[in-house]
Scaffold this motif. Structure first.
Motif, PDB file in Angstrom:
ATOM      1  N   TRP A 345       0.839  -1.191   0.000  1.00  0.00           N
ATOM      2  CA  TRP A 345       0.000   0.000   0.000  1.00  0.00           C
ATOM      3  C   TRP A 345       0.879   1.248   0.000  1.00  0.00           C
ATOM      4  N   LEU A 346       0.474   2.221  -0.798  1.00  0.00           N
ATOM      5  CA  LEU A 346       1.034   3.563  -0.738  1.00  0.00           C
ATOM      6  C   LEU A 346      -0.118   4.497  -0.374  1.00  0.00           C
ATOM      7  N   VAL A 347      -0.033   5.124   0.788  1.00  0.00           N
ATOM      8  CA  VAL A 347      -1.145   5.904   1.320  1.00  0.00           C
ATOM      9  C   VAL A 347      -0.717   7.359   1.498  1.00  0.00           C
ATOM     10  N   THR A 348      -1.589   8.268   1.065  1.00  0.00           N
ATOM     11  CA  THR A 348      -1.319   9.692   1.176  1.00  0.00           C
ATOM     12  C   THR A 348      -1.443  10.157   2.632  1.00  0.00           C
ATOM     13  N   PRO A 349      -0.927  11.328   2.946  1.00  0.00           N
ATOM     14  CA  PRO A 349      -1.251  11.943   4.237  1.00  0.00           C
ATOM     15  C   PRO A 349      -2.751  12.221   4.304  1.00  0.00           C
ATOM     16  N   ASN A 350      -3.264  12.394   5.496  1.00  0.00           N
ATOM     17  CA  ASN A 350      -4.671  12.766   5.637  1.00  0.00           C
ATOM     18  C   ASN A 350      -4.894  14.163   5.078  1.00  0.00           C
ATOM     19  N   VAL A 351      -6.013  14.335   4.381  1.00  0.00           N
ATOM     20  CA  VAL A 351      -6.356  15.607   3.751  1.00  0.00           C
ATOM     21  C   VAL A 351      -7.672  16.092   4.337  1.00  0.00           C
ATOM     22  N   ASP A 352      -7.669  17.302   4.847  1.00  0.00           N
ATOM     23  CA  ASP A 352      -8.867  17.881   5.464  1.00  0.00           C
ATOM     24  C   ASP A 352      -9.733  18.509   4.370  1.00  0.00           C
ATOM     25  N   LEU A 353     -10.939  17.963   4.182  1.00  0.00           N
ATOM     26  CA  LEU A 353     -11.852  18.470   3.164  1.00  0.00           C
ATOM     27  C   LEU A 353     -12.854  19.468   3.729  1.00  0.00           C
ATOM     28  N   THR A 354     -12.606  19.981   4.930  1.00  0.00           N
ATOM     29  CA  THR A 354     -13.479  21.009   5.497  1.00  0.00           C
ATOM     30  C   THR A 354     -13.450  22.252   4.609  1.00  0.00           C
ATOM     31  N   GLY A 355     -14.614  22.711   4.212  1.00  0.00           N
ATOM     32  CA  GLY A 355     -14.690  23.882   3.348  1.00  0.00           C
ATOM     33  C   GLY A 355     -14.539  23.585   1.876  1.00  0.00           C
ATOM     34  N   ALA A 356     -14.276  22.342   1.527  1.00  0.00           N
ATOM     35  CA  ALA A 356     -14.144  21.973   0.113  1.00  0.00           C
ATOM     36  C   ALA A 356     -15.534  21.726  -0.467  1.00  0.00           C
ATOM     37  N   ALA A 357     -15.937  22.568  -1.408  1.00  0.00           N
ATOM     38  CA  ALA A 357     -17.287  22.468  -1.970  1.00  0.00           C
ATOM     39  C   ALA A 357     -17.410  21.332  -2.973  1.00  0.00           C
ATOM     40  N   ASN A 358     -16.345  21.107  -3.751  1.00  0.00           N
ATOM     41  CA  ASN A 358     -16.410  20.095  -4.810  1.00  0.00           C
ATOM     42  C   ASN A 358     -15.073  19.360  -4.894  1.00  0.00           C
ATOM     43  N   PRO A 359     -14.697  18.625  -3.842  1.00  0.00           N
ATOM     44  CA  PRO A 359     -13.384  17.971  -3.834  1.00  0.00           C
ATOM     45  C   PRO A 359     -13.311  16.813  -4.823  1.00  0.00           C
ATOM     46  N   LYS A 360     -12.133  16.665  -5.395  1.00  0.00           N
ATOM     47  CA  LYS A 360     -11.910  15.590  -6.363  1.00  0.00           C
ATOM     48  C   LYS A 360     -10.506  15.031  -6.206  1.00  0.00           C
ATOM     49  N   LEU A 361     -10.333  13.826  -6.709  1.00  0.00           N
ATOM     50  CA  LEU A 361      -9.031  13.154  -6.720  1.00  0.00           C
ATOM     51  C   LEU A 361      -8.644  12.875  -8.162  1.00  0.00           C
ATOM     52  N   SER A 362      -7.367  13.018  -8.448  1.00  0.00           N
ATOM     53  CA  SER A 362      -6.870  12.611  -9.760  1.00  0.00           C
ATOM     54  C   SER A 362      -5.437  12.113  -9.608  1.00  0.00           C
ATOM     55  N   PHE A 363      -5.030  11.288 -10.550  1.00  0.00           N
ATOM     56  CA  PHE A 363      -3.650  10.813 -10.612  1.00  0.00           C
ATOM     57  C   PHE A 363      -3.413  10.268 -12.015  1.00  0.00           C
ATOM     58  N   THR A 364      -2.188   9.937 -12.319  1.00  0.00           N
ATOM     59  CA  THR A 364      -1.880   9.299 -13.598  1.00  0.00           C
ATOM     60  C   THR A 364      -1.190   7.973 -13.327  1.00  0.00           C
ATOM     61  N   SER A 365      -1.334   7.050 -14.259  1.00  0.00           N
ATOM     62  CA  SER A 365      -0.706   5.737 -14.103  1.00  0.00           C
ATOM     63  C   SER A 365      -0.222   5.216 -15.441  1.00  0.00           C
ATOM     64  N   LYS A 366       0.750   4.342 -15.362  1.00  0.00           N
ATOM     65  CA  LYS A 366       1.288   3.682 -16.551  1.00  0.00           C
ATOM     66  C   LYS A 366       1.522   2.217 -16.192  1.00  0.00           C
ATOM     67  N   ASP A 367       1.187   1.301 -17.103  1.00  0.00           N
ATOM     68  CA  ASP A 367       1.413  -0.111 -16.842  1.00  0.00           C
ATOM     69  C   ASP A 367       2.499  -0.658 -17.766  1.00  0.00           C
ATOM     70  N   GLY A 368       3.111  -1.757 -17.322  1.00  0.00           N
ATOM     71  CA  GLY A 368       4.121  -2.417 -18.127  1.00  0.00           C
ATOM     72  C   GLY A 368       4.071  -3.917 -17.936  1.00  0.00           C
ATOM     73  N   PHE A 369       4.285  -4.667 -19.023  1.00  0.00           N
ATOM     74  CA  PHE A 369       4.282  -6.135 -18.984  1.00  0.00           C
ATOM     75  C   PHE A 369       3.062  -6.650 -18.225  1.00  0.00           C
ATOM     76  N   ASN A 370       1.917  -6.147 -18.651  1.00  0.00           N
ATOM     77  CA  ASN A 370       0.667  -6.400 -17.949  1.00  0.00           C
ATOM     78  C   ASN A 370       0.183  -7.830 -18.183  1.00  0.00           C
ATOM     79  N   ASN A 371       0.066  -8.591 -17.113  1.00  0.00           N
ATOM     80  CA  ASN A 371      -0.492  -9.949 -17.205  1.00  0.00           C
ATOM     81  C   ASN A 371      -1.649 -10.141 -16.227  1.00  0.00           C
ATOM     82  N   GLY A 372      -2.273  -9.004 -15.843  1.00  0.00           N
ATOM     83  CA  GLY A 372      -3.429  -9.068 -14.953  1.00  0.00           C
ATOM     84  C   GLY A 372      -3.550  -7.798 -14.131  1.00  0.00           C
ATOM     85  N   GLU A 373      -4.768  -7.517 -13.694  1.00  0.00           N
ATOM     86  CA  GLU A 373      -5.003  -6.318 -12.890  1.00  0.00           C
ATOM     87  C   GLU A 373      -4.472  -6.532 -11.479  1.00  0.00           C
TER      88      GLU A 373
END
Length: 454
Positions: A345-373
């Motif tokens: 597991w790679l886990v982010t620090p805790n993020v306080d969403l107090t006051g966040a009207a429309n919070p969202k998450l995004s990231f990018t990923s790349k796969d290699g030699f994929n033989n299964g999820e």
């Protein structure tokens, strides 16, 4: 005397003609209008039906017994600048199109007859419906692929209407496109060239290879590939610095959506560029691009303040700091780990969403030699450092997939993941990898993790 007058008159007319010709600036002649009779055909099919013949695997012959089949459609591509090659892209309507298809042909310079907006009729019976690298395509059978029809066959099958319609592109977001948009004209608003491609030409200056350039939104949380041909006559022009609207033909190569412009007129970036704030996307509550992991060494375990990087199955394999092509990211794989079961597991620090009207998450990923999820993303509201004691809810995200050989050429955007259900709470995001040496060993690279208030 009469003869002399006639000679003088002819001389005047000759010089008048020269003067008229000299008034044309820069020899820039418009394509002459070609007036023809409207083709006398009976339209009895459409783009959607032609695409539906194909159901995967090998191309399928389009047939309706002995009856000819004609569709009508509108041209959206143009090979005038060289960015489209031996391809005519058509959609079913000039406005609010629902379906499009790419016609594969040996013909070139098609823009002289089939410019964008031109209505055409196509006889499709006897052709094959299929896909080329995931893109719906119409053509002839070439082995097990859809091939290019000859120039003669193209001229016999594709008929030009006298009607030219105004094309109205479908407005889309960078992460809101789908397969239904393929081969149609789309427009993206409030977008710009990625920071890494800023100042670069549209394509290579020294060769004719095609190039991928990246278009992003202001927040740098979504992106799409702009594919530019090394034969395009605008290849040496620099990508624009501003922000604005991009109009393009929607395409795809395997799992990657990409767009093609007809000319630089499709790139209307006339607004001020959205700037970054100390390298972070606008509105970011958390942003990690892993550019500070260089001090830990390439291949060392990720060790960032307040982040958790743990193997909960007793092994030593964890998310590692990696760098390629001047870009740093987190990487995980079970390959050669020696671990029969690997859960990391790679886990982010805790993020306080107090006051966040429309919070969202995004990231990018790349796969290699994929033989299964093997990678999933979760959210928790009670994470305090122990992955196993926290309550986790899986999030729906787009994660890179399908690259069985080597590595994907580009990172895949996750899309903006809605976190509004967690507004007012403290959250942590966890990236779970489950694999096995000798089993699923897919390699994943993760970058540009952002929690932001849109």
């Amino acid at each position: 005397m009469k003869t002399i007058k006639n000679i003088k008159l002819l001389s005047v007319l000759f010089f008048a003609g020269l003067i008229t010709m000299s008034c044309v600036k820069d020899d820039d002649f418009d394509t002459p209008e070609i007036n023809t009779e409207e083709p006398n055909v009976t339209v009895n099919t459409n783009v959607e039906s032609v695409k539906s013949f194909y159901n995967g695997f090998e191309p399928v012959l389009i047939t309706n017994g002995d009856n000819p089949m004609y569709l009508e459609a509108y041209v959206v591509s143009s090979d005038e600048t060289g960015n489209f090659y031996k391809t005519l892209v058509i959609q079913d309507s000039p406005e609010n199109p629902q379906h499009g298809i790419s016609i594969s042909t040996e013909s070139t310079d098609m823009y002289t007859l089939f410019e964008p907006g031109r209505k055409i009729y196509v006889r499709v019976d006897g052709l094959y419906s299929g896909e080329f690298a995931g893109l719906p395509t119409l053509g002839v059978l070439d082995g097990e692929e859809v091939g290019r029809m000859s120039i003669i066959e193209f001229e016999e099958r594709v008929m030009r209407s006298n009607e030219v319609a105004e094309l109205v592109p479908n407005i889309r977001t960078l992460n809101g496109v789908s397969d239904s948009d393929l081969n149609t004209l789309v427009a993206f608003e409030n977008v710009q060239v990625s920071d890494s491609d800023l100042g670069e030409p549209y394509a290579n200056l020294t060769n004719t290879f095609s190039v991928n350039r990246t278009i992003t939104n202001c927040e740098r949380t979504a992106q799409i590939i702009m594919r530019n041909s090394g034969f395009a006559d605008f290849k040496n022009e620099l990508m624009p610095e501003g922000n604005g609207q991009l109009t393009a033909v929607m395409s795809k190569f395997n799992n990657d959506f990409q767009v093609f412009i007809r000319s630089t007129d499709d790139v209307n970036f006339d607004q001020d560029r959205c700037l970054e704030d100390d390298g972070e996307p606008i509105g970011a509550l958390l942003f990690e691009d892993f550019e500070d992991i260089g001090t830990t060494g390439n291949g060392a375990n990720i060790n960032l303040p307040d982040w958790t990087n743990v193997n909960i199955t007793g092994g030593s394999e964890r998310y590692e700091a990696r760098e390629f092509d001047n870009n740093k990211y987190a990487q995980i794989t079970a390959f050669s780990s020696g671990e029969a079961v690997l859960e990391a597991w790679l886990v982010t620090p805790n993020v306080d969403l107090t006051g966040a009207a429309n919070p969202k998450l995004s990231f990018t990923s790349k796969d290699g030699f994929n033989n299964g999820e093997a990678l999933k993303v979760f959210i928790s509201t009670n994470f305090s450092g122990n992955v196993e004691s926290a309550t986790w809810t899986e999030l729906t995200a787009t994660i890179a997939s399908g690259t069985a050989s080597g590595y994907a050429p580009n990172f895949t955007a996750s899309g903006d993941i809605d976190l509004s259900a967690y507004s007012g709470q403290s959250i942590a995001v966890g990236f779970q990898y489950i694999g096995s040496d000798g089993g699923v060993t897919t390699t994943y690279q993760i970058d540009d993790i952002a929690v932001f208030d849109e």
